[in-house]
Design a protein around this motif. Sequence first.
Motif, PDB file in Angstrom:
ATOM      1  N   GLY A  98     -18.837   5.311  -5.200  1.00 17.22           N
ATOM      2  CA  GLY A  98     -17.524   4.759  -4.911  1.00 17.22           C
ATOM      3  C   GLY A  98     -17.222   4.556  -3.445  1.00 17.22           C
ATOM      4  O   GLY A  98     -16.370   3.736  -3.084  1.00 17.22           O
ATOM      5  N   ALA A 101     -16.663   1.049  -1.807  1.00 17.18           N
ATOM      6  CA  ALA A 101     -15.399   0.317  -1.767  1.00 17.18           C
ATOM      7  C   ALA A 101     -14.694   0.506  -0.428  1.00 17.18           C
ATOM      8  O   ALA A 101     -14.193  -0.455   0.170  1.00 17.18           O
ATOM      9  CB  ALA A 101     -14.499   0.766  -2.918  1.00 17.18           C
ATOM     10  N   GLU A 463     -15.751   0.257 -13.709  1.00 17.93           N
ATOM     11  CA  GLU A 463     -15.697   0.520 -12.262  1.00 17.93           C
ATOM     12  C   GLU A 463     -17.102   0.574 -11.667  1.00 17.93           C
ATOM     13  O   GLU A 463     -17.350   0.020 -10.583  1.00 17.93           O
ATOM     14  CB  GLU A 463     -14.953   1.839 -12.020  1.00 17.93           C
ATOM     15  N   SER A 464     -18.003   1.214 -12.367  1.00 18.98           N
ATOM     16  CA  SER A 464     -19.383   1.310 -11.883  1.00 18.98           C
ATOM     17  C   SER A 464     -20.035  -0.069 -11.806  1.00 18.98           C
ATOM     18  O   SER A 464     -20.742  -0.383 -10.839  1.00 18.98           O
ATOM     19  CB  SER A 464     -20.201   2.219 -12.803  1.00 18.98           C
ATOM     20  N   LEU A 467     -18.588  -1.910  -8.761  1.00 14.55           N
ATOM     21  CA  LEU A 467     -19.197  -1.393  -7.533  1.00 14.55           C
ATOM     22  C   LEU A 467     -20.629  -1.901  -7.373  1.00 14.55           C
ATOM     23  O   LEU A 467     -21.062  -2.264  -6.274  1.00 14.55           O
ATOM     24  CB  LEU A 467     -19.187   0.141  -7.543  1.00 14.55           C
ATOM     25  N   LEU A 527     -10.640  -0.269  -4.792  1.00  9.22           N
ATOM     26  CA  LEU A 527     -11.711  -1.038  -5.423  1.00  9.22           C
ATOM     27  C   LEU A 527     -11.307  -2.502  -5.579  1.00  9.22           C
ATOM     28  O   LEU A 527     -12.121  -3.409  -5.313  1.00  9.22           O
ATOM     29  CB  LEU A 527     -12.049  -0.425  -6.783  1.00  9.22           C
TER      30      LEU A 527
END
Length: 550
Positions: A98, A101, A463-464, A467, A527
């Motif tokens: 993370g 981001a 989210e992964s 990213l 993000l």
Amino acid sequence: MTPEELSQAVLSAVGASVEAGELAVAVPEQVTVERSKNRDHGDYATNVALQLAKPAGKPPREVAALLAARLTQVAGVAKVDVAGPGFLNITLDAASAGVLARSIVETGDAYGKGDSLQGLKINLEFVSANPTGPIHIGGVRWAAVGDSLGRILKAAGADVSTEYYINDAGVQIDKFGSSLQAAANGRPVPEDGYVGEYINDIARDIVAEVPDVLEKSDEEQKKVFTETGLKLMVAEIQRSMTEFGAHFDVWFSEKSLHDSGAVEKAIERLREQGHVYDDGGAIWLRTTDFGDDKDRVLVKGDGEKTYFASDAAYYLDKRDRGNEVCVYMLGADHHGYVGRLKAIVACAGDDPEHNIEVLIGQFVKMLRGGEEVRMSKRAGNIITIDDVVEWIGVDAARYSLARSSTDSTITLDIDVLTSATNENPVYYVQYAHTRMCGVERKAKELGIVRGEFKPELLTTEWESNLLSMLGEFPRIVAKAAELREPHHVARYLEELAGVYHRFYDNCRIMPMGDEPATDLTYARMWLADAARIVVANGLDLLGVSAPERM
């Protein structure tokens, strides 16, 4: 952890294994670490063990196991698996993944830029159509692709000079002047002359600018119509290019090569190289020594210099200006020029595999209502740049023309490219950007200020995946620059837009009702902002706007 940081960690693992005597190899200057396409295979993968196996004298999987043991000790690395013949699949912990981001947000519009072409001086020549009429649809494609390529090469660290070659010498210019003169005098256009409403427009403009032109002798008229017509046509082309967002550092006149004596000097330089000879009253360049299908005439028997002589002088001029690589972008009907241009380079003592690159662009068709559009209002039998802009707009034109490999013929559907649907690729990407901007607008409405970033909270697959896509952007830019193919950036943006839409639909960012903002709210705001920056940077490389609202 950014891809660059992970790459350095892999290099450090190799270095540590060498120091420990586990591997007897030279530590490479860099290693390739790429995002895994399948999330089950970790976040990143590298084939460094396969590259080192032969010099190390060990099986690839054994080398991979040595490196995996060291990489698992790196902070932020959750797991390292040895896969297949010796690939290393690396999984980061949520916090390390993370962090990307925040890195993107802090880097801003510089994210995606690199130094893979640092120190390389490139001359990029594109469009370069005869100044005898408006830019047609093929030239519009080169304007979109060429300007985007220039931006991408600069983003990769190259020193780029963009150039428009004005073909303002030769028989076509004489025909252009004669066509204007005939139109002004109400006479039929000469055989093989130029037709279209634009000829009448320019002829009227010349008469308005030089009121007594029709009172001059036929020869003086021809001179005025040719010179003034060229000036007006070049100004028109420059206007069109500016409105299309295509920038040229240099507007180079072919005529200047002749006027300055550069063509004669180029012929003598090539003669000194031992490749020029005289035969049948003409002067020839022995290009067959370097793969051309026949030798080329530089000066005809009557003393007239050929276009090929201008091409030779122009290449030498580019090199004399310090350009290491000269990139030519030519239309599909110029495919035969590749061999002869490379032969010029070889005759000049340069490396045709390094100092020159010739890109060939295929044809473009336009559809409306399922039928091909062939005619222009002003130019008669061609579609012009102004037509394209009027029909679909600059953004749609630039994006749609740059999103396909130049090796392929493309068809632009006006109905699709003016629709606000997901079938319209530029709308799809720009809409994703407006969604990203909408997060910040909604936060302001709710009085939410983005708080501390806790990357370890970004744990869902959406989210992964987002990213993962964001981390690919620098590699995509470097790849597009290396291959001279801007379409990789466009296709990446479309894929990124899809990944963002899925994230947005499955991960609520803003709180509902009276719910307070949480650390997860802030993490997702970071993000979303990182995604916004990447899309904006990518669109900028294509010369396309990134609207905040649509």
